[in-house]
Design a protein around this motif. Sequence first.
Motif, short mmCIF file in Angstrom:
data_model
loop_
_atom_site.label_atom_id
_atom_site.label_comp_id
_atom_site.label_asym_id
_atom_site.label_seq_id
_atom_site.Cartn_x
_atom_site.Cartn_y
_atom_site.Cartn_z
N SER B 19 0.82 -1.22 0.00
CA SER B 19 0.00 0.00 0.00
C SER B 19 0.85 1.26 0.00
O SER B 19 0.69 2.13 -0.85
N VAL B 20 1.76 1.35 0.97
CA VAL B 20 2.51 2.59 1.11
C VAL B 20 3.48 2.79 -0.05
O VAL B 20 3.65 3.92 -0.54
N ASN B 21 4.08 1.71 -0.51
CA ASN B 21 5.05 1.87 -1.60
C ASN B 21 4.37 2.11 -2.94
O ASN B 21 4.90 2.84 -3.78
N LEU B 34 -3.07 9.17 -1.87
CA LEU B 34 -3.53 9.12 -0.49
C LEU B 34 -3.71 7.65 -0.11
O LEU B 34 -4.16 6.85 -0.91
N ILE B 35 -3.32 7.33 1.12
CA ILE B 35 -3.51 5.97 1.62
C ILE B 35 -4.61 6.03 2.67
O ILE B 35 -4.54 6.82 3.61
N ILE B 36 -5.64 5.21 2.50
CA ILE B 36 -6.68 5.10 3.53
C ILE B 36 -6.43 3.80 4.28
O ILE B 36 -6.47 2.71 3.72
N ASP B 37 -6.13 3.95 5.57
CA ASP B 37 -5.79 2.81 6.42
C ASP B 37 -7.03 2.37 7.18
O ASP B 37 -7.52 3.09 8.05
N THR B 38 -7.55 1.19 6.86
CA THR B 38 -8.75 0.71 7.55
C THR B 38 -8.41 -0.36 8.58
O THR B 38 -9.28 -0.97 9.17
N ASP B 39 -7.11 -0.60 8.77
CA ASP B 39 -6.66 -1.63 9.71
C ASP B 39 -6.62 -1.06 11.14
O ASP B 39 -5.93 -0.07 11.37
N PRO B 40 -7.36 -1.68 12.08
CA PRO B 40 -7.31 -1.19 13.47
C PRO B 40 -5.90 -1.21 14.05
O PRO B 40 -5.60 -0.48 14.98
N GLN B 41 -5.03 -2.05 13.49
CA GLN B 41 -3.64 -2.07 13.97
C GLN B 41 -2.90 -0.82 13.53
O GLN B 41 -1.83 -0.52 14.04
N ALA B 78 -7.25 14.49 -4.68
CA ALA B 78 -6.54 13.21 -4.77
C ALA B 78 -6.77 12.59 -6.15
O ALA B 78 -7.87 12.64 -6.68
N THR B 79 -5.71 12.04 -6.74
CA THR B 79 -5.86 11.39 -8.04
C THR B 79 -5.66 9.88 -7.94
O THR B 79 -5.99 9.15 -8.86
N LEU B 80 -5.08 9.43 -6.84
CA LEU B 80 -4.95 7.98 -6.63
C LEU B 80 -5.11 7.66 -5.15
O LEU B 80 -4.47 8.30 -4.31
N ILE B 81 -5.97 6.74 -4.86
CA ILE B 81 -6.19 6.33 -3.48
C ILE B 81 -5.90 4.85 -3.34
O ILE B 81 -6.37 4.04 -4.13
N VAL B 82 -5.07 4.52 -2.36
CA VAL B 82 -4.80 3.12 -2.04
C VAL B 82 -5.48 2.82 -0.71
O VAL B 82 -5.28 3.55 0.26
N ILE B 83 -6.30 1.79 -0.68
CA ILE B 83 -6.98 1.43 0.57
C ILE B 83 -6.33 0.17 1.13
O ILE B 83 -6.36 -0.89 0.51
N ASP B 84 -5.74 0.33 2.31
CA ASP B 84 -5.09 -0.79 3.01
C ASP B 84 -6.13 -1.41 3.95
O ASP B 84 -6.83 -0.68 4.65
#
Lengths: 98, 215
Positions: B19-21, B34-41, B78-84
């Motif tokens: 995701s981040v890379n 933009l990274i959307i982090d949905t992990d509670p960790q 935002a033009t690209l969103i990665v959802i983790d």
Amino acid sequence: MSRFANLADKPKTKPARVVHMPETEAEDAAVSSSISGSRPNPVPSSRVGRKAIAAYFSPEMSVAMHICARKHGLSLQELMAEAFDDVLRKYGQSPLGE
Amino acid sequence: MTIIAIVSQKGGSGKTTLSVNLAAAAEAAGAVALIIDTDPQATASQWGAWRTYKAPEVIDSAPPRIQAKVDAAKAQGATLIVIDTPPHADSAASRAVEVADLVLIPCRPSAFDLAAIKTTVSLVRLFDKPAYVVFTAGPPYALRMYEEAVELVRGFGVEACPYILPDRAVYRHASAAGASVIEFEPEGKATAEITALHMWAIAHVNMSTTVHEGV
């Protein structure tokens, strides 16, 4: 300079807060009564006075239930309530209509 | 805007690393990522905090708010969103898949990990989204092994991404420094690999969008 920080759920500067989950009803009540101050309520209002029913299923069942709920615009809770009412009817008992 | 969901029901498959890379590769290519982090960790969020808002940024989200955040982020440029997504979390995974243009399923090329992608594949199928398995954390040179893994993946009804992200120490060094591999080692092999994967992903999304528009 942050572009999207306004979209975050919680401020990033604060350390992660451990939410204490009450396990017994007595503890539940104690926690509920101790939150008169500015602290956010750890027991959501939708859960006050209610009981959790949990069960373990295969990952496939879990996915299928979540997808079914999404497809019909329901929450998992609503879908499960519907299922429980259906099964109560099936076994000749009165549905609770929750 | 392109939305890529990183989904795998298996833990330790490299979801956050990918995701981040991937977002960093997009940013390096000129996207507002933009990274959307949905992990509670909150592993991705931790990485975001270490780099103090340096792009690509990371925001957290509870599963029901993913769609609203995607819309808001789009409005903010935002033009690209990665959802983790977290492992074993069907709510987050299904919401992420639902909004995604492309789903990437990171997976180690081992029998146990490959067997575990079945659930993820069924989730992706239910939403009828294009999905590819990305082999992560495996050896860089093991042609035969990857050929077998690709065959196995096909047996589950999903294709493997032609680009792999083999295990490289730079992922650990970069993460610890709150950096992407692109920032940490711009001339490194990992940078070349993630850049190639990003270009492939973007080309794939653009291609399938065009095809759908033409129909």
